[in-house]
Enzyme design. Structure first.
Site, PDB file in Angstrom:
ATOM      1  N   CYS A 116       0.804  -1.229   0.000  1.00 36.18           N
ATOM      2  CA  CYS A 116       0.000   0.000   0.000  1.00 36.18           C
ATOM      3  C   CYS A 116       0.834   1.276   0.000  1.00 36.18           C
ATOM      4  CB  CYS A 116      -0.936   0.005   1.202  1.00 36.18           C
ATOM      5  SG  CYS A 116      -1.861  -1.535   1.391  1.00 36.18           S
ATOM      6  N   HIS A 244      -3.368   6.681   1.819  1.00 36.78           N
ATOM      7  CA  HIS A 244      -3.794   5.371   1.321  1.00 36.78           C
ATOM      8  C   HIS A 244      -5.262   5.180   1.679  1.00 36.78           C
ATOM      9  CE1 HIS A 244      -4.407   1.179   0.761  1.00 36.78           C
ATOM     10  NE2 HIS A 244      -4.283   0.863   2.041  1.00 36.78           N
ATOM     11  N   ASN A 274     -10.441  -0.391  -1.318  1.00 36.52           N
ATOM     12  CA  ASN A 274      -9.013  -0.400  -0.999  1.00 36.52           C
ATOM     13  C   ASN A 274      -8.279  -1.086  -2.148  1.00 36.52           C
ATOM     14  OD1 ASN A 274      -6.431  -1.151  -0.067  1.00 36.52           O
ATOM     15  ND2 ASN A 274      -7.122  -1.365   2.035  1.00 36.52           N
TER      16      ASN A 274
END
Length: 318
Positions: A116, A244, A274
């Site tokens: 990430c 993120h 995500n």
């Protein structure tokens, strides 16, 4: 060696797979409700890649858009960096294929896996290459096919992950529009977010959600503050915060801790889910596409996740 040039982001691009998966679609595969998903994650939809929407294919689509915005010809790109953790074929790397699909001739090309935090890591490396004169333009792509790794029997991961690719062109500049990176890792706790092998022989995403939440909200804000210090920017003067897109609850908590108003915070996670390394460039691209930003706006980027790796820097919008 000392820096010879400045660096700046000249173009942005995004690719979201055609198939949109709603919470109503998700609950048909799990034993949770739509309210449960939205209450815990803030996510309403995410995108799921089809057979032809591979990591390199999505990357090339996003990268081509970024080059077009930057008015950079493929022949002027000297390096391609692909941040990804979900390319199924480990060998070869995907970056050379991305370059070939776009028509970039004989450039340097490599993959980077910081999960990430991968896009922030890649932007830092691209900026350094440009500033040292090793490249004129660097194409940075964050791309993931996370839906290939989700298990319907594990709602903590099944409901949050999506697919997509976001890209940026880092170019030579007379000014320093990409600030120093602050990065690090906490490998001693890496197992709270990673993958696991199931009895069916498949590899699935694995996450201890509560521990990830506590770790990120405690350890990540100081990283963002230090990135502002190194860039010589007061956090109160940040125009946009693009963290993120882990889930909406973490984003809101980080924003509150850092004292950044809601109207300055990217929330792409609501519609995209995500997407790990793709989440920051996708959110950045959406901000630009929305018309809410203007050239020169100061943006605080913050990536964190599996590893546990993290990175942050301040950039200016193209």
């Amino acid at each position: 060696m000392t820096a010879t040039y400045g660096s700046t982001i000249t173009g942005l691009g995004a690719y979201r797979p055609h198939r949109v998966v709603t919470n109503a679609d998700v609950v048909r595969e799990t034993d949770v409700t739509e309210d449960w998903i939205e209450e815990r994650t803030g996510i309403r939809t995410r995108h799921s890649a089809g057979p032809e929407e591979t990591v390199p294919a999505m990357s090339a689509e996003a990268g081509g858009k970024a080059l077009a915005m930057a008015s950079v010809d493929p022949s002027e790109v000297d390096l391609v960096i692909l941040a990804t953790a979900t390319k199924r074929d480990r060998i070869p790397g995907g970056a050379p294929e991305v370059a070939s699909r776009i028509g970039i001739p004989a450039c340097g090309a490599f993959d980077l896996n910081a999960a990430c935090a991968g896009f922030a890591y890649s932007v830092a490396m691209a900026s350094n290459a440009v500033r040292l004169g090793e490249a004129r333009n660097v194409l940075v792509v964050g791309a993931e096919h996370l839906t290939a790794y989700i298990d319907p029997d594990d709602p903590a991961t099944y409901v949050i992950f999506g697919d997509g690719a976001g890209a940026a062109v880092v170019s030579r500049s007379s000014g320093n529009d990409i600030g120093p990176v602050v990065w690090g890792s906490d490998g001693g706790r890496a197992k709270i977010l990673g993958t696991k092998w199931a009895d069916d022989g498949r590899e699935y995403a694995s996450m201890n959600g509560p521990l990830v939440y506590r770790w990120s909200t405690k350890n990540v804000p100081p990283v963002a503050r230090e990135a502002c210090v190194r860039a010589g920017v007061d956090i109160a003067d940040i125009d946009w915060f693009v963290p993120h897109q882990a889930n909406l609850r973490i984003i809101e908590q980080l924003s509150e801790i850092l004292g950044i108003p809601d109207e300055k915070v990217a929330r792409d996670v609501v519609d995209t889910g995500n997407t790990s390394a793709a989440s920051v460039p996708l959110a950045l691209s959406r901000l630009h596409e929305s018309g809410r930003t203007k050239p020169g706006d100061t943006v605080l980027l913050l990536g964190f996740g599996a590893g546990l790796a993290y990175a942050s820097q301040v950039i200016k919008m193209p």
